[in-house]
Motif scaffolding. Structure first.
Motif, PDB file in Angstrom:
ATOM      1  N   ASP A 222       0.832  -1.198   0.000  1.00 53.04           N
ATOM      2  CA  ASP A 222       0.000   0.000   0.000  1.00 53.04           C
ATOM      3  C   ASP A 222       0.872   1.255   0.000  1.00 53.04           C
ATOM      4  O   ASP A 222       0.647   2.201  -0.778  1.00 53.04           O
ATOM      5  CB  ASP A 222      -0.925  -0.012   1.211  1.00 53.04           C
ATOM      6  CG  ASP A 222      -1.904   1.144   1.195  1.00 53.04           C
ATOM      7  OD1 ASP A 222      -2.963   1.015   0.565  1.00 53.04           O
ATOM      8  OD2 ASP A 222      -1.595   2.190   1.808  1.00 53.04           O
ATOM      9  N   ARG A 223       1.885   1.268   0.851  1.00 48.86           N
ATOM     10  CA  ARG A 223       2.752   2.443   0.948  1.00 48.86           C
ATOM     11  C   ARG A 223       3.559   2.644  -0.333  1.00 48.86           C
ATOM     12  O   ARG A 223       3.708   3.771  -0.812  1.00 48.86           O
ATOM     13  CB  ARG A 223       3.692   2.295   2.149  1.00 48.86           C
ATOM     14  CG  ARG A 223       3.001   2.470   3.496  1.00 48.86           C
ATOM     15  CD  ARG A 223       4.034   2.448   4.618  1.00 48.86           C
ATOM     16  NE  ARG A 223       5.055   3.479   4.370  1.00 48.86           N
ATOM     17  CZ  ARG A 223       6.255   3.471   4.957  1.00 48.86           C
ATOM     18  NH1 ARG A 223       6.580   2.485   5.797  1.00 48.86           N
ATOM     19  NH2 ARG A 223       7.120   4.430   4.695  1.00 48.86           N
ATOM     20  N   LYS A 226       1.268   3.955  -3.118  1.00 48.30           N
ATOM     21  CA  LYS A 226       0.906   5.355  -2.877  1.00 48.30           C
ATOM     22  C   LYS A 226       2.090   6.280  -3.168  1.00 48.30           C
ATOM     23  O   LYS A 226       1.942   7.296  -3.876  1.00 48.30           O
ATOM     24  CB  LYS A 226       0.441   5.532  -1.426  1.00 48.30           C
ATOM     25  CG  LYS A 226      -0.012   6.938  -1.094  1.00 48.30           C
ATOM     26  CD  LYS A 226      -0.506   7.016   0.344  1.00 48.30           C
ATOM     27  CE  LYS A 226      -0.971   8.434   0.672  1.00 48.30           C
ATOM     28  NZ  LYS A 226      -1.473   8.518   2.083  1.00 48.30           N
ATOM     29  N   GLU A 227       3.266   5.932  -2.654  1.00 49.48           N
ATOM     30  CA  GLU A 227       4.447   6.772  -2.859  1.00 49.48           C
ATOM     31  C   GLU A 227       4.902   6.779  -4.315  1.00 49.48           C
ATOM     32  O   GLU A 227       5.416   7.781  -4.817  1.00 49.48           O
ATOM     33  CB  GLU A 227       5.590   6.296  -1.949  1.00 49.48           C
ATOM     34  CG  GLU A 227       5.335   6.513  -0.469  1.00 49.48           C
ATOM     35  CD  GLU A 227       6.460   5.973   0.400  1.00 49.48           C
ATOM     36  OE1 GLU A 227       7.591   5.808  -0.106  1.00 49.48           O
ATOM     37  OE2 GLU A 227       6.197   5.709   1.594  1.00 49.48           O
ATOM     38  N   LEU A 229       3.374   7.047  -6.964  1.00 50.11           N
ATOM     39  CA  LEU A 229       2.704   8.034  -7.817  1.00 50.11           C
ATOM     40  C   LEU A 229       3.592   9.236  -8.090  1.00 50.11           C
ATOM     41  O   LEU A 229       3.467   9.891  -9.128  1.00 50.11           O
ATOM     42  CB  LEU A 229       1.390   8.483  -7.164  1.00 50.11           C
ATOM     43  CG  LEU A 229       0.317   7.395  -7.017  1.00 50.11           C
ATOM     44  CD1 LEU A 229      -0.804   7.875  -6.102  1.00 50.11           C
ATOM     45  CD2 LEU A 229      -0.235   6.984  -8.379  1.00 50.11           C
ATOM     46  N   HIS A 256      -6.641   0.534  -7.096  1.00 50.40           N
ATOM     47  CA  HIS A 256      -7.020   1.669  -6.263  1.00 50.40           C
ATOM     48  C   HIS A 256      -6.126   2.870  -6.572  1.00 50.40           C
ATOM     49  O   HIS A 256      -6.611   4.016  -6.633  1.00 50.40           O
ATOM     50  CB  HIS A 256      -6.906   1.289  -4.783  1.00 50.40           C
ATOM     51  CG  HIS A 256      -7.122   2.455  -3.853  1.00 50.40           C
ATOM     52  ND1 HIS A 256      -8.367   2.995  -3.607  1.00 50.40           N
ATOM     53  CD2 HIS A 256      -6.230   3.187  -3.116  1.00 50.40           C
ATOM     54  CE1 HIS A 256      -8.249   4.006  -2.753  1.00 50.40           C
ATOM     55  NE2 HIS A 256      -6.974   4.141  -2.440  1.00 50.40           N
ATOM     56  N   TYR A 257      -4.843   2.609  -6.766  1.00 56.12           N
ATOM     57  CA  TYR A 257      -3.903   3.699  -7.032  1.00 56.12           C
ATOM     58  C   TYR A 257      -3.688   3.955  -8.530  1.00 56.12           C
ATOM     59  O   TYR A 257      -3.388   5.083  -8.925  1.00 56.12           O
ATOM     60  CB  TYR A 257      -2.559   3.407  -6.348  1.00 56.12           C
ATOM     61  CG  TYR A 257      -2.636   3.511  -4.851  1.00 56.12           C
ATOM     62  CD1 TYR A 257      -2.672   4.750  -4.226  1.00 56.12           C
ATOM     63  CD2 TYR A 257      -2.704   2.376  -4.056  1.00 56.12           C
ATOM     64  CE1 TYR A 257      -2.757   4.866  -2.850  1.00 56.12           C
ATOM     65  CE2 TYR A 257      -2.785   2.472  -2.674  1.00 56.12           C
ATOM     66  CZ  TYR A 257      -2.814   3.723  -2.078  1.00 56.12           C
ATOM     67  OH  TYR A 257      -2.908   3.828  -0.696  1.00 56.12           O
TER      68      TYR A 257
END
Length: 280
Positions: A222-223, A226-227, A229, A256-257
């Motif tokens: 997840d991290r 997200k990062e 991007l 999701h991302y």
């Protein structure tokens, strides 16, 4: 004592602990014999020297009685045809991770062939993925990060010993790479849920920071997603190794991302869902 009898003795010792691998009996003896596999079997019924017998039986006892992994006994682990230095500060490279490196090279050949690209390996540990990519594909400019200073010491030793060209950064995931952009991000982050049982051989010898991925085992994915991007170039690719039972959760997390991404998911040699590739 002959090689055959000595190996059988090693097997009997290992069989006293059903969680251990009897294959180690052969691999250790083959290593200490300094013979090729063919020579080893041709000399199966010949006498073993006293020195080889002594060092072999000591290694077997280290494996069985002290639960020291074979790779730590020898000081290295084979990966993609290279011998990587390993110790208690890094995860021992697994065959599944060789497949991750293999697919990263395949993605390069099919998507970027002939182009120079920037690649990042997150949570590099021993450096096995990053260094392999730098050795196998000269058009990859590879950097790697790890939060552990001790792990990076091992990775840098491997990079120098094997002639790699990786640049290493210490810090948490992508944080130390601010200002950089990548065509490809590859990672085998910690993915064991924190309350899941782990065999003693692993728990005793490999760093927990490289094993456990929060309550679900997905916290680092997840991290990273997200990062990423802020670090992935347009039309970039992300490749993950993950737990075999997280296929659908991984796909949902990726979408999701990266809502418009193409997601490819691949099995390992045991036909378990093991890899997810995101084409953005």
């Amino acid at each position: 004592m002959t090689y055959k009898k000595l190996m059988n003795l090693g097997i009997k010792k290992i069989e006293t602990n059903e969680s251990l691998e009897i294959e180690v009996a052969k691999l250790l003896l083959m290593h200490y014999s300094t013979m090729s596999p063919t020579q080893f079997y041709l000399n199966f019924d010949k006498e073993v020297s006293a020195d080889v017998e002594a060092i072999y039986l000591k290694a077997i006892d280290q494996y069985v009685l002290e639960l020291i992994p074979m790779q730590h006994i020898l000081g290295f682990a084979p990966f993609f045809g290279y011998d990587f230095i390993v110790n208690e500060h890094v995860l021992i490279p697994r065959r599944e991770t060789e497949l991750l490196a293999e697919h990263a090279l395949y993605v390069y050949d099919t998507k970027f062939s002939g182009k120079t690209i920037d690649v990042c390996d997150i949570g590099t540990g021993s450096g096995c993925i990053a260094i392999t990519l730098s050795l196998e594909e000269a058009n990859m400019n590879v950097v790697a990060s790890d939060i552990s200073e001790e792990a990076l010491k091992v990775a840098k030793r491997n990079n120098e010993a094997l002639g790699g060209s990786v640049k290493f950064y210490q810090g948490d995931l992508l944080e130390p790479l601010k200002g950089l952009k990548f065509d490809m991000i590859v990672s085998n982050p910690p993915y064991i849920p924190k309350n899941e049982d782990v065999m003693d051989l692993v728990k005793k010898n490999e760093p927990s920071v490289a094993l456990f991925g929060g309550d679900s085992g997905l916290v680092f994915y997840d991290r990273i997603l997200k990062e990423s991007l802020n670090y992935l170039k347009p039309n970039g690719v992300i490749l993950f190794e993950h737990a075999y039972d997280k296929k659908e959760e991984m796909k949902a997390l990726c979408l999701h991302y990266y809502k418009d991404a193409t997601i490819e998911q691949l099995k390992d040699l045991s036909q378990k869902d093991r890899m997810t590739i995101i084409y953005t």
